[in-house]
Design an enzyme around this catalytic site. Sequence first.
Site, mmCIF file in Angstrom:
data_model
loop_
_atom_site.group_PDB
_atom_site.id
_atom_site.type_symbol
_atom_site.label_atom_id
_atom_site.label_comp_id
_atom_site.label_asym_id
_atom_site.label_seq_id
_atom_site.Cartn_x
_atom_site.Cartn_y
_atom_site.Cartn_z
ATOM 1 N N ILE A 103 -20.016 -10.882 -2.418
ATOM 2 C CA ILE A 103 -19.126 -10.238 -1.460
ATOM 3 C C ILE A 103 -17.807 -11.007 -1.375
ATOM 4 O O ILE A 103 -17.759 -12.133 -0.859
ATOM 5 C CB ILE A 103 -19.782 -10.138 -0.071
ATOM 6 C CG1 ILE A 103 -21.156 -9.448 -0.186
ATOM 7 C CG2 ILE A 103 -18.860 -9.392 0.883
ATOM 8 C CD1 ILE A 103 -21.113 -8.071 -0.831
ATOM 9 N N GLU A 106 -16.653 -3.461 -9.126
ATOM 10 C CA GLU A 106 -16.136 -2.132 -8.751
ATOM 11 C C GLU A 106 -16.465 -1.086 -9.816
ATOM 12 O O GLU A 106 -15.700 -0.173 -10.084
ATOM 13 C CB GLU A 106 -14.636 -2.186 -8.450
ATOM 14 C CG GLU A 106 -14.324 -3.040 -7.231
ATOM 15 C CD GLU A 106 -12.991 -2.730 -6.589
ATOM 16 O OE1 GLU A 106 -12.538 -1.578 -6.669
ATOM 17 O OE2 GLU A 106 -12.414 -3.643 -5.982
ATOM 18 N N GLN A 128 -4.860 -17.285 -28.132
ATOM 19 C CA GLN A 128 -4.722 -17.529 -29.568
ATOM 20 C C GLN A 128 -3.303 -17.974 -29.899
ATOM 21 O O GLN A 128 -3.094 -18.839 -30.742
ATOM 22 C CB GLN A 128 -5.080 -16.256 -30.345
ATOM 23 C CG GLN A 128 -5.397 -16.499 -31.814
ATOM 24 C CD GLN A 128 -6.739 -17.182 -31.997
ATOM 25 O OE1 GLN A 128 -7.543 -17.261 -31.060
ATOM 26 N NE2 GLN A 128 -6.989 -17.688 -33.197
ATOM 27 N N PHE A 165 -16.234 -6.185 2.080
ATOM 28 C CA PHE A 165 -16.841 -4.891 1.761
ATOM 29 C C PHE A 165 -18.251 -5.174 1.268
ATOM 30 O O PHE A 165 -18.452 -5.597 0.129
ATOM 31 C CB PHE A 165 -15.996 -4.207 0.684
ATOM 32 C CG PHE A 165 -16.352 -2.790 0.338
ATOM 33 C CD1 PHE A 165 -15.934 -1.742 1.141
ATOM 34 C CD2 PHE A 165 -17.048 -2.503 -0.824
ATOM 35 C CE1 PHE A 165 -16.223 -0.424 0.796
ATOM 36 C CE2 PHE A 165 -17.342 -1.188 -1.176
ATOM 37 C CZ PHE A 165 -16.927 -0.147 -0.362
ATOM 38 N N ARG A 175 7.292 -23.355 -29.107
ATOM 39 C CA ARG A 175 6.380 -24.099 -29.962
ATOM 40 C C ARG A 175 6.820 -24.005 -31.419
ATOM 41 O O ARG A 175 7.053 -22.897 -31.943
ATOM 42 C CB ARG A 175 4.973 -23.528 -29.813
ATOM 43 C CG ARG A 175 3.926 -24.118 -30.749
ATOM 44 C CD ARG A 175 3.629 -25.558 -30.433
ATOM 45 N NE ARG A 175 2.424 -25.994 -31.128
ATOM 46 C CZ ARG A 175 2.014 -27.243 -31.196
ATOM 47 N NH1 ARG A 175 2.732 -28.202 -30.614
ATOM 48 N NH2 ARG A 175 0.906 -27.556 -31.839
#
Length: 383
Positions: free
Chosen positions: A157, A362, A335, A123, A267
Amino acid sequence: MEFTLSDEQQAVRRMVADFVDREIVPHATAWDRAEQVDLSVVKKLADLGILGIGIPEEHGGSGGDHLTYCLVLEELGRGDSSVRGIVSVSLGLVAKSINSYGSADQKAEWLPRLCSGDALACFALTEPDTGSDAGSLATRATRVAGGWRLDGAKMFITNGTWAQVALVFARTGGPGPKGVSAFLVPTDSPGLRIEEIHGKLGLRGQATASLTFEGVTVPESALVGAEGQGFKIAMAALAKGRMSLAAGCVGIIQGCLDAAVSYARQREQFGRPIAGFQLVQQLIADISVEADAARLLTWRVADLIDRGAPFATESSTAKLFASEAAVRAANAALQVFGGYGYIDEYPVGKYLRDARVTTVYEGTSQIQKLIIGRALTGVSAFV
């Protein structure tokens, strides 16, 4: 507004999710490092009918509504935004524009090839000096014997080096939006030079290119719609394109949520999983809330389009919120991961890099706010 997915929509969602987990997620990091998606994925997308969603079966498409299209792009966005971009541009911006505005010959020539993955499209709207001000394009199309001559340049593009055809917007008349027309230009046309852009922050696996037109000639039949209708075609494509981009951002947010929850459960710090810490739960809860909000705003746009109702402002709203939320979600997920989030062994750093550009292309977040503001006040802030 309540949404209930049909059995068919749920089946499509599961099918694409399985495809993403099998064919995209295992390769996304390698493609990112190499700055090159394996283009064998294009044919696989086509085989699932993904490249033909919303295109009539008579033209090689797979039919389907806009909500189904959003579900597909959510899953692709979760897997790799570079792959999602292939579909959003080739199908969403170009094939659907051809389906809406193209001649019978243009549909017959290009839609079956685009839906089957035998060809990709790009486009070509943005220029080196013209981004948000799309009505001020400098690329010019001049009438010559039997057709048009194109001269000018396009920038950033998507699919540029992969595409077999470009939907090019060029000035055929005086200044302003009414002087812009649209053309279908084969990318192997003499005088068209295409150069890939490397070193991007995100979307590294996606082909992004500059296009230079130096005396490129096309026949009269290359004109899409009527002369002077190009700006209208571009804006119509982008109004729906903002919905598809928002859906891809929902996928990024969902991917961040899935990754953060999984990591927080595994974790351990201070003798227990970090999922048990209040501030980690706050980060995760924020991502979850924004995932729901972005998804519902995006699905609202799809519902409006499918019902034939006005949707442009709602599409800008969804794009604005979902893109900004994707950046926040990726930042929050990083984070949660701590130092590990900063290396590409884990997905959240890539999500953050890929999300960042969604607030720019866009239509920037600032342009979306002006569109929304104009709709609310009836007063345009555009010059």
